[in-house]
Design a protein around this motif. Structure first.
Motif, mmCIF file in Angstrom:
data_model
loop_
_atom_site.group_PDB
_atom_site.id
_atom_site.type_symbol
_atom_site.label_atom_id
_atom_site.label_comp_id
_atom_site.label_asym_id
_atom_site.label_seq_id
_atom_site.Cartn_x
_atom_site.Cartn_y
_atom_site.Cartn_z
ATOM 1 N N VAL A 168 0.792 -1.162 -0.002
ATOM 2 C CA VAL A 168 0.064 -0.032 -0.205
ATOM 3 C C VAL A 168 0.951 1.161 0.068
ATOM 4 N N GLU A 169 0.534 2.118 -0.879
ATOM 5 C CA GLU A 169 1.396 3.443 -0.876
ATOM 6 C C GLU A 169 0.553 4.355 0.136
ATOM 7 N N GLY A 170 1.372 5.229 0.702
ATOM 8 C CA GLY A 170 0.711 6.086 1.922
ATOM 9 C C GLY A 170 0.927 5.562 3.125
ATOM 10 N N THR A 171 0.670 6.291 4.224
ATOM 11 C CA THR A 171 0.618 5.879 5.628
ATOM 12 C C THR A 171 -0.481 5.391 6.337
ATOM 13 N N GLU A 172 -1.559 5.791 5.661
ATOM 14 C CA GLU A 172 -2.949 5.001 6.365
ATOM 15 C C GLU A 172 -3.748 4.668 5.570
ATOM 16 N N LEU A 173 -4.818 3.857 5.767
ATOM 17 C CA LEU A 173 -5.805 3.231 4.828
ATOM 18 C C LEU A 173 -7.070 3.028 5.752
ATOM 19 N N HIS A 174 -8.177 3.006 4.908
ATOM 20 C CA HIS A 174 -9.480 2.876 5.555
ATOM 21 C C HIS A 174 -9.795 1.337 5.701
ATOM 22 N N LEU A 175 -10.061 0.838 6.786
ATOM 23 C CA LEU A 175 -10.685 -0.531 7.059
ATOM 24 C C LEU A 175 -11.856 -0.523 7.294
ATOM 25 N N GLY A 176 -12.888 -1.241 6.405
ATOM 26 C CA GLY A 176 -14.177 -1.289 6.523
ATOM 27 C C GLY A 176 -14.557 -2.612 7.217
ATOM 28 N N PRO A 177 -15.941 -2.867 7.165
ATOM 29 C CA PRO A 177 -16.365 -4.067 7.906
ATOM 30 C C PRO A 177 -15.750 -5.420 7.247
ATOM 31 N N ILE A 178 -15.605 -5.642 6.086
ATOM 32 C CA ILE A 178 -15.105 -6.841 5.407
ATOM 33 C C ILE A 178 -13.792 -6.796 4.741
ATOM 34 N N ASN A 179 -13.043 -5.641 4.482
ATOM 35 C CA ASN A 179 -11.875 -5.520 4.099
ATOM 36 C C ASN A 179 -11.199 -4.139 4.129
ATOM 37 N N LEU A 180 -9.809 -4.186 3.776
ATOM 38 C CA LEU A 180 -8.997 -2.812 3.722
ATOM 39 C C LEU A 180 -9.605 -2.285 2.482
ATOM 40 N N ALA A 181 -9.489 -0.863 2.326
ATOM 41 C CA ALA A 181 -9.661 -0.287 0.890
ATOM 42 C C ALA A 181 -8.449 -0.707 0.194
ATOM 43 N N GLY A 182 -9.113 -1.133 -1.179
ATOM 44 C CA GLY A 182 -8.258 -1.479 -2.115
ATOM 45 C C GLY A 182 -7.967 -2.920 -2.143
ATOM 46 N N ASP A 183 -8.790 -3.560 -1.215
ATOM 47 C CA ASP A 183 -8.624 -5.211 -1.137
ATOM 48 C C ASP A 183 -9.868 -5.790 -1.376
ATOM 49 N N ASP A 184 -9.854 -6.930 -1.778
ATOM 50 C CA ASP A 184 -11.180 -7.693 -2.356
ATOM 51 C C ASP A 184 -10.843 -9.264 -2.400
ATOM 52 N N GLN A 185 -12.019 -9.946 -2.730
ATOM 53 C CA GLN A 185 -11.776 -11.231 -2.930
ATOM 54 C C GLN A 185 -12.794 -11.700 -4.187
ATOM 55 N N ALA A 186 -12.246 -12.865 -4.887
ATOM 56 C CA ALA A 186 -12.997 -13.126 -6.123
ATOM 57 C C ALA A 186 -14.289 -13.864 -5.917
ATOM 58 N N ASP A 187 -14.466 -14.780 -4.811
ATOM 59 C CA ASP A 187 -15.363 -15.403 -4.582
ATOM 60 C C ASP A 187 -15.738 -15.568 -3.247
ATOM 61 N N ARG A 188 -16.535 -14.568 -2.819
ATOM 62 C CA ARG A 188 -16.801 -14.461 -1.142
ATOM 63 C C ARG A 188 -17.784 -15.541 -0.779
ATOM 64 N N THR A 189 -18.117 -16.642 -1.646
ATOM 65 C CA THR A 189 -18.730 -17.716 -0.934
ATOM 66 C C THR A 189 -17.776 -18.669 -0.243
ATOM 67 N N VAL A 190 -16.501 -18.757 -0.506
ATOM 68 C CA VAL A 190 -15.438 -19.286 0.080
ATOM 69 C C VAL A 190 -14.194 -18.571 0.595
ATOM 70 N N HIS A 191 -14.144 -17.263 0.260
ATOM 71 C CA HIS A 191 -13.156 -16.323 0.805
ATOM 72 C C HIS A 191 -13.712 -14.968 1.070
ATOM 73 N N GLY A 192 -13.028 -14.332 1.947
ATOM 74 C CA GLY A 192 -13.323 -13.067 2.601
ATOM 75 C C GLY A 192 -14.765 -13.067 3.424
ATOM 76 N N GLY A 193 -15.400 -11.982 3.480
ATOM 77 C CA GLY A 193 -16.447 -12.075 4.528
ATOM 78 C C GLY A 193 -16.282 -11.570 5.850
#
Length: 215
Positions: free
Chosen positions: A25-50
């Motif tokens: 990650v570039e920069g010194t801080e990032l937002h963390l939401g309920p299910i992931n960090l800003a800029g992060d994601d999962q391809a199939d949330r039925t088995v990953h993420g959540g």
């Protein structure tokens, strides 16, 4: 800290998409939401993420052992994220981190809720059929955290840990899941007894195993 958006991995014939190939990650801080960090994601949330897999942490202390086991000397560099981890941490391993520990990270509060067991995508990402079995046999799994309070988090620095009173380590949970014959029933009961603190994906199989043994 590292994040990624889903992208194809491995040979095109496999048809696999994943966000396991994370970049710094570039920069010194990032937002963390309920299910992931800003800029992060999962391809199939039925088995990953959540909610119970919002952030994945892996101890940097393990990198030397992984470099030896996988015969990849470059893994000793803490600048990489070889297992798709969001955080490479120092100061805690699976034997000292506990299910239910609270992490006060910037404005956010997180809770350790389960170990990580790998899937096919880690095998493809590392181009190694050995990495998954080694992760399970060694217990060098890292752990997932759920977000109890979203907020702004620093990309480096310290995290304040509030230990859970039960003292059930991530490694304890890992051993309990491996114990399919209930050779250590007390351990399985202790881990399952954490209730909702332990992710349902981990807790329900243990409860079913205990119920089947009684029946």
């Amino acid at each position: 800290m590292r994040v990624a958006r889903p992208a194809p991995i491995g040979e095109s014939a496999l048809g696999l998409t994943s966000a396991i190939a994370k970049t710094a990650v570039e920069g010194t801080e990032l937002h963390l939401g309920p299910i992931n960090l800003a800029g992060d994601d999962q391809a199939d949330r039925t088995v990953h993420g959540g909610p119970d897999k919002a952030v994945y942490a892996h101890p940097a202390e393990h990198l030397a052992a992984w470099a030896t086991d996988l015969e990849e000397p470059e893994l000793t560099s803490t600048g990489s994220a070889p297992f798709g981890e969001n955080l490479s941490t120092f100061g805690a391993t699976e034997t000292t981190a506990h299910i239910g520990d609270l992490w006060h990270w910037g404005d956010a509060v997180l809770e350790i809720c389960q170990p990580r067991w790998p899937c096919q995508k880690l095998t493809v990402h590392r181009a190694s059929a050995r990495v998954g079995p080694l992760m399970r046999s060694s217990g060098r799994t890292g752990w997932y955290l759920r977000v109890l309070r979203p907020g702004t988090v620093p990309t480096s620095g310290t995290i304040d840990v509030e230990p859970h009173s039960a003292g059930v380590s991530v490694f304890d949970a890992h051993r309990a899941m491996l114990d399919r014959r209930l050779d250590d029933r007390d351990l399985v009961e202790r881990v399952a007894g954490l209730g909702g603190t332990l992710a349902a994906e981990w807790r329900m199989p243990l409860l079913e195993r205990l119920a089947d043994a009684v029946a």
